[in-house]
Design an enzyme around this catalytic site. Structure first.
Site, PDB file in Angstrom:
ATOM      1  N   HIS A  63      -3.321  -9.515  -0.009  1.00  0.00           N
ATOM      2  CA  HIS A  63      -2.162  -8.992  -0.751  1.00  0.00           C
ATOM      3  C   HIS A  63      -2.458  -8.364  -1.988  1.00  0.00           C
ATOM      4  CE1 HIS A  63      -1.849 -12.618  -2.655  1.00  0.00           C
ATOM      5  NE2 HIS A  63      -1.016 -12.046  -3.620  1.00  0.00           N
ATOM      6  N   HIS A 102      -1.207  -5.240  -6.795  1.00  0.00           N
ATOM      7  CA  HIS A 102      -0.516  -6.383  -6.008  1.00  0.00           C
ATOM      8  C   HIS A 102       0.426  -5.906  -5.046  1.00  0.00           C
ATOM      9  CE1 HIS A 102       2.034  -9.864  -5.124  1.00  0.00           C
ATOM     10  NE2 HIS A 102       0.893 -10.754  -5.779  1.00  0.00           N
TER      11      HIS A 102
END
Length: 165
Positions: A70, A85
């Protein structure tokens, strides 16, 4: 003259960070997560993605790639450390809906494919798809100028202009 011949390489100090994802640009202060909004990890910008592909925003090296896929860290040629992110609270997805195309240590060019993600799955399982792009070593940055635009196209739109110390 001899420096050019014998490898005294000129160190780049300025750099343009291009959008790693396509979507709507959001000020970092408006990210619905205090860690990013209050710049605890560093200053930057965020994008609400309209498609699930992340490309490199700079020429550099992959220095971090979370096992959950992620988030990814890149060290640029100027020494800027950039964290991308994808989404908020996406670490709890344990990599579900994410696919990586690079590994730590890989050299990348701006626009190279880094990872893909399932936007609908993130909307279902996480709190947001908003994707912060943060300069995590701000103490080494002399200036960071944010470009005024409302929409970003991955690999094309200039987001940040950095000048390193």
């Amino acid at each position: 003259m001899f420096n050019k011949l014998f490898g005294k390489k000129e160190v780049k100090k300025e750099e343009t960070v291009v959008a790693p994802v396509t979507g709507k640009i959001v000020p970092i202060e408006e990210v619905p997560d205090p860690t990013f909004a209050q710049k605890m990890m560093g200053d930057g910008i965020a994008i609400e993605p309209s498609e699930g592909l992340v490309v490199s925003p700079v020429d550099g090296e992959i220095v971090q790639f979370f096992h959950t896929k992620h988030a990814i860290g890149i060290k640029s040629e100027t020494g800027a450390e950039i964290l991308i992110h994808v989404g908020l609270e996406t670490v709890s997805m344990n990599g579900e809906g994410f696919e990586g195309y690079v590994n730590v240590g890989d050299k990348v060019k701006a626009g190279d494919k880094l990872l893909s993600f399932d936007i609908d799955l993130i909307k279902e399982k996480a709190s947001s798809t908003i994707t912060p792009i943060v300069i995590t070593n701000g103490d080494e940055v002399e200036s960071l100028d944010k470009r005024a635009a409302s929409e970003a196209v991955k690999g094309e739109t200039s987001l940040l202009q950095l000048k390193m110390k």
